[in-house]
Design a protein around this motif. Structure first.
Motif, PDB file in Angstrom:
ATOM      1  N   ASP A  49      13.671   6.002  43.078  1.00  0.00           N
ATOM      2  CA  ASP A  49      12.955   4.726  43.253  1.00  0.00           C
ATOM      3  C   ASP A  49      13.044   4.272  44.715  1.00  0.00           C
ATOM      4  OD1 ASP A  49      11.959   2.161  43.187  1.00  0.00           O
ATOM      5  OD2 ASP A  49      13.555   1.340  41.922  1.00  0.00           O
ATOM      6  N   PRO A  50      11.951   4.448  45.463  1.00  0.00           N
ATOM      7  CA  PRO A  50      12.001   4.101  46.899  1.00  0.00           C
ATOM      8  C   PRO A  50      11.930   2.606  47.188  1.00  0.00           C
ATOM      9  CG  PRO A  50      10.171   5.603  46.384  1.00  0.00           C
ATOM     10  CD  PRO A  50      10.669   5.047  45.100  1.00  0.00           C
ATOM     11  N   THR A  51      11.797   1.769  46.170  1.00  0.00           N
ATOM     12  CA  THR A  51      11.661   0.321  46.419  1.00  0.00           C
ATOM     13  C   THR A  51      12.848  -0.201  47.234  1.00  0.00           C
ATOM     14  OG1 THR A  51      10.665   0.203  44.253  1.00  0.00           O
ATOM     15  CG2 THR A  51      11.192  -1.897  45.306  1.00  0.00           C
ATOM     16  N   GLY A  52      12.521  -0.922  48.269  1.00  0.00           N
ATOM     17  CA  GLY A  52      13.583  -1.551  49.050  1.00  0.00           C
ATOM     18  C   GLY A  52      14.197  -0.649  50.102  1.00  0.00           C
ATOM     19  N   ALA A  53      13.718   0.580  50.220  1.00  0.00           N
ATOM     20  CA  ALA A  53      14.301   1.488  51.218  1.00  0.00           C
ATOM     21  C   ALA A  53      14.113   0.920  52.622  1.00  0.00           C
ATOM     22  CB  ALA A  53      13.656   2.863  51.121  1.00  0.00           C
ATOM     23  N   GLY A  54      12.909   0.399  52.870  1.00  0.00           N
ATOM     24  CA  GLY A  54      12.618  -0.139  54.194  1.00  0.00           C
ATOM     25  C   GLY A  54      13.466  -1.368  54.498  1.00  0.00           C
ATOM     26  N   ASP A  55      13.664  -2.196  53.496  1.00  0.00           N
ATOM     27  CA  ASP A  55      14.485  -3.398  53.682  1.00  0.00           C
ATOM     28  C   ASP A  55      15.948  -3.007  53.865  1.00  0.00           C
ATOM     29  OD1 ASP A  55      12.162  -4.992  52.982  1.00  0.00           O
ATOM     30  OD2 ASP A  55      12.531  -4.289  50.947  1.00  0.00           O
TER      31      ASP A  55
ATOM     32  N   ARG B  26       7.415 -12.878  42.004  1.00  0.00           N
ATOM     33  CA  ARG B  26       7.354 -11.612  41.254  1.00  0.00           C
ATOM     34  C   ARG B  26       6.460 -10.605  41.950  1.00  0.00           C
ATOM     35  NH1 ARG B  26       9.093 -14.681  37.245  1.00  0.00           N
ATOM     36  NH2 ARG B  26       9.989 -13.773  35.376  1.00  0.00           N
ATOM     37  N   TYR B  27       6.937  -9.381  41.932  1.00  0.00           N
ATOM     38  CA  TYR B  27       6.170  -8.277  42.522  1.00  0.00           C
ATOM     39  C   TYR B  27       6.061  -7.170  41.481  1.00  0.00           C
ATOM     40  CZ  TYR B  27       4.944  -4.279  45.348  1.00  0.00           C
ATOM     41  OH  TYR B  27       4.303  -3.168  45.833  1.00  0.00           O
ATOM     42  N   ASP B  28       4.866  -6.556  41.395  1.00  0.00           N
ATOM     43  CA  ASP B  28       4.658  -5.461  40.450  1.00  0.00           C
ATOM     44  C   ASP B  28       4.005  -4.309  41.216  1.00  0.00           C
ATOM     45  OD1 ASP B  28       3.428  -3.749  38.515  1.00  0.00           O
ATOM     46  OD2 ASP B  28       3.417  -5.364  37.040  1.00  0.00           O
TER      47      ASP B  28
ATOM     48  N   THR C 143       7.023  -7.031  57.956  1.00  0.00           N
ATOM     49  CA  THR C 143       5.931  -7.618  57.190  1.00  0.00           C
ATOM     50  C   THR C 143       5.377  -6.571  56.226  1.00  0.00           C
ATOM     51  OG1 THR C 143       3.968  -9.008  57.325  1.00  0.00           O
ATOM     52  CG2 THR C 143       4.018  -7.089  58.797  1.00  0.00           C
ATOM     53  N   ILE C 144       4.383  -6.953  55.434  1.00  0.00           N
ATOM     54  CA  ILE C 144       3.838  -6.053  54.415  1.00  0.00           C
ATOM     55  C   ILE C 144       2.325  -6.270  54.364  1.00  0.00           C
ATOM     56  CG2 ILE C 144       4.020  -7.611  52.422  1.00  0.00           C
ATOM     57  CD1 ILE C 144       5.334  -5.272  50.863  1.00  0.00           C
ATOM     58  N   ASP C 145       1.596  -5.300  53.804  1.00  0.00           N
ATOM     59  CA  ASP C 145       0.118  -5.381  53.804  1.00  0.00           C
ATOM     60  C   ASP C 145      -0.439  -6.696  53.260  1.00  0.00           C
ATOM     61  OD1 ASP C 145       0.919  -4.778  51.270  1.00  0.00           O
ATOM     62  OD2 ASP C 145      -0.342  -3.003  51.010  1.00  0.00           O
TER      63      ASP C 145
ATOM     64  N   LEU D 274      16.109  -7.241  39.542  1.00  0.00           N
ATOM     65  CA  LEU D 274      16.436  -7.861  40.824  1.00  0.00           C
ATOM     66  C   LEU D 274      15.799  -7.072  41.966  1.00  0.00           C
ATOM     67  CD1 LEU D 274      18.061  -9.859  42.589  1.00  0.00           C
ATOM     68  CD2 LEU D 274      20.008  -8.302  42.411  1.00  0.00           C
ATOM     69  N   GLY D 275      15.055  -7.780  42.806  1.00  0.00           N
ATOM     70  CA  GLY D 275      14.437  -7.143  43.968  1.00  0.00           C
ATOM     71  C   GLY D 275      14.184  -8.182  45.026  1.00  0.00           C
ATOM     72  N   GLY D 276      13.283  -7.886  45.927  1.00  0.00           N
ATOM     73  CA  GLY D 276      12.965  -8.803  47.021  1.00  0.00           C
ATOM     74  C   GLY D 276      13.419  -8.205  48.336  1.00  0.00           C
ATOM     75  N   ALA D 277      12.642  -8.479  49.365  1.00  0.00           N
ATOM     76  CA  ALA D 277      12.948  -7.896  50.672  1.00  0.00           C
ATOM     77  C   ALA D 277      14.291  -8.397  51.202  1.00  0.00           C
ATOM     78  CB  ALA D 277      11.819  -8.236  51.638  1.00  0.00           C
TER      79      ALA D 277
HETATM   80  P1  AMP Z   1       9.897  -2.176  50.360  1.00  0.00           P
HETATM   81  O1  AMP Z   1      10.016  -1.154  49.280  1.00  0.00           O
HETATM   82  O2  AMP Z   1      10.912  -2.003  51.434  1.00  0.00           O
HETATM   83  O3  AMP Z   1       8.514  -2.329  50.862  1.00  0.00           O
HETATM   84  O4  AMP Z   1      10.262  -3.579  49.696  1.00  0.00           O
HETATM   85  C1  AMP Z   1       9.922  -3.897  48.404  1.00  0.00           C
HETATM   86  C2  AMP Z   1      10.413  -5.319  48.098  1.00  0.00           C
HETATM   87  O5  AMP Z   1       9.586  -6.258  48.797  1.00  0.00           O
HETATM   88  C3  AMP Z   1      10.283  -5.600  46.631  1.00  0.00           C
HETATM   89  O6  AMP Z   1      11.571  -5.774  46.065  1.00  0.00           O
HETATM   90  C4  AMP Z   1       9.412  -6.844  46.537  1.00  0.00           C
HETATM   91  O7  AMP Z   1       9.977  -7.838  45.728  1.00  0.00           O
HETATM   92  C5  AMP Z   1       9.282  -7.345  47.959  1.00  0.00           C
HETATM   93  N1  AMP Z   1       7.887  -7.754  48.255  1.00  0.00           N
HETATM   94  C6  AMP Z   1       6.745  -7.129  47.885  1.00  0.00           C
HETATM   95  N2  AMP Z   1       5.663  -7.809  48.328  1.00  0.00           N
HETATM   96  C7  AMP Z   1       6.119  -8.883  49.006  1.00  0.00           C
HETATM   97  C8  AMP Z   1       5.480  -9.969  49.700  1.00  0.00           C
HETATM   98  N3  AMP Z   1       4.151 -10.097  49.765  1.00  0.00           N
HETATM   99  N4  AMP Z   1       6.278 -10.893  50.294  1.00  0.00           N
HETATM  100  C9  AMP Z   1       7.602 -10.780  50.227  1.00  0.00           C
HETATM  101  N5  AMP Z   1       8.263  -9.795  49.581  1.00  0.00           N
HETATM  102  C10 AMP Z   1       7.546  -8.858  48.962  1.00  0.00           C
END
Ligand code: AMP
Length: 297
Positions: free
Chosen positions: A226-232, A77-79, A143-145, A24-27
């Motif tokens: 795991d820093p994923t999602g820290a910004g969100d 999906r994001y990898d 936003t993201i790159d 489970l992930g996503g901004a």
């Molecule tokens: P962050 O680590 O705060 O940059 O956020 C990572 C989350 O952003 C991950 O759980 C991804 O599923 C989601 N994500 C990555 N790329 C995108 C994108 N292009 N559009 C929307 N969400 C994204």
């Protein structure tokens, strides 16, 4: 009320210690879970037929899901892979799937939301949706790159419509084509946003408004997995706190930036969304008080 719009994902995250597959992930997921410690956010997002029940149950426990749609097709999906330092992430793959032709609709019950967070998502969808609310008091976007590289003009259009932009340091440089962070923030303020919050990962954040800069350090952490999602989580904590106070006063916004840092620190301590979904509310205030001591001089 707070509405969060953005991606809900199945993430594959490769860290030096563990590989997580389709978790489970996503901004919007991270932002809304983080905000849920302050208010009950309404989520607007799309998932596919393959979205597991166990993840739906997590979302359902914390969020109002009247705006969550299940479409035919696969979930976004994001990898991504982190390097040894955990401060650099490389995107291996972004598969938009159901997100690519999603036509978001704001449920009537959410229309009166006075706080709206447009998490990282297609900027055209974000721009469309913000216009559908009746009386927004404070809106913020990220936003993201991926979007900066593919839809830069649309990202700028979106930023003209919100009160605040929250964005990380690398992305603001890419977007504004400028290196100095103060100059970067000024450029976004020229486009229309009143507030710019630059997230600097383990180094905390900079909040810009008028001609003021308010820096807040990240909560110092020894064990990050795991820093994923820290910004969100930062952004969700920030706007969630503001919504709970129903305030857009600058003193509240400054405090909210600190709560943003605190929520980010919980997100990085565990893998995936565990740092938030297993968090107890009392831990937040405890860490906030420690933070206060940490920065006092
Ligand atoms: P962050 O680590 O705060 O940059 O956020 C990572 C989350 O952003 C991950 O759980 C991804 O599923 C989601 N994500 C990555 N790329 C995108 C994108 N292009 N559009 C929307 N969400 C994204």
């Amino acid at each position: 009320m707070l509405t969060v719009f953005g991606s809900v994902a199945l993430d594959t995250i490769r860290t030096p210690t563990k590989v997580l597959k389709d978790v489970l992930g996503g901004a919007a997921t991270f932002a809304a879970l983080s905000a849920s410690f302050f208010v009950k956010p309404g989520l607007i997002a799309v998932i596919g037929q393959d979205f597991p029940k166990k993840y739906h149950n997590i979302l359902n426990k914390f969020l109002d899901l009247r705006g969550l749609e299940r479409d035919n097709g696969k979930t976004f999906r994001y990898d991504g892979s982190y390097d040894e330092t955990l401060s650099h992430r490389t995107t291996n793959k972004t598969e938009l799937n159901v997100l690519s032709d999603f036509y978001p609709i704001v449920p009537d019950e959410y229309k009166k939301s006075n706080f709206v967070y447009l998490a990282n998502n297609d900027p055209i969808q974000n721009t469309k949706i913000i216009k559908e609310f009746d009386g927004v008091k404070f809106s913020m976007c990220d936003t993201i790159d991926f979007w900066i590289s593919t839809r830069r003009e649309d990202v700028i259009k979106m930023m003209r419509l919100v009160n605040a932009v929250v964005i990380n340091d690398e992305e603001i440089k890419l977007l504004t084509k400028t290196q100095n962070l103060i100059k970067c923030a000024k450029k976004i303020m020229e486009w229309g946003a009143e507030y710019v919050i630059i997230k600097k990962g383990e180094h905390g954040s900079l909040l810009f408004y008028e001609d003021v800069v308010f820096p807040s350090p990240a909560f110092s952490m020894e064990n990050i997995v795991d820093p994923t999602g820290a910004g969100d989580s930062f952004a969700g904590g920030m706007i969630g706190y503001m919504a709970s106070k129903n305030s857009t006063k600058i003193s509240t916004i400054r405090e909210a930036a600190v709560y943003g840092n605190i929520m980010g620190s919980f997100a990085v301590e565990k893998y995936g969304t565990d740092g938030l979904s297993k968090l107890k509310k009392s831990q937040i205030q405890k860490r906030f008080n420690q933070y206060k001591k940490m920065v006092r001089f």
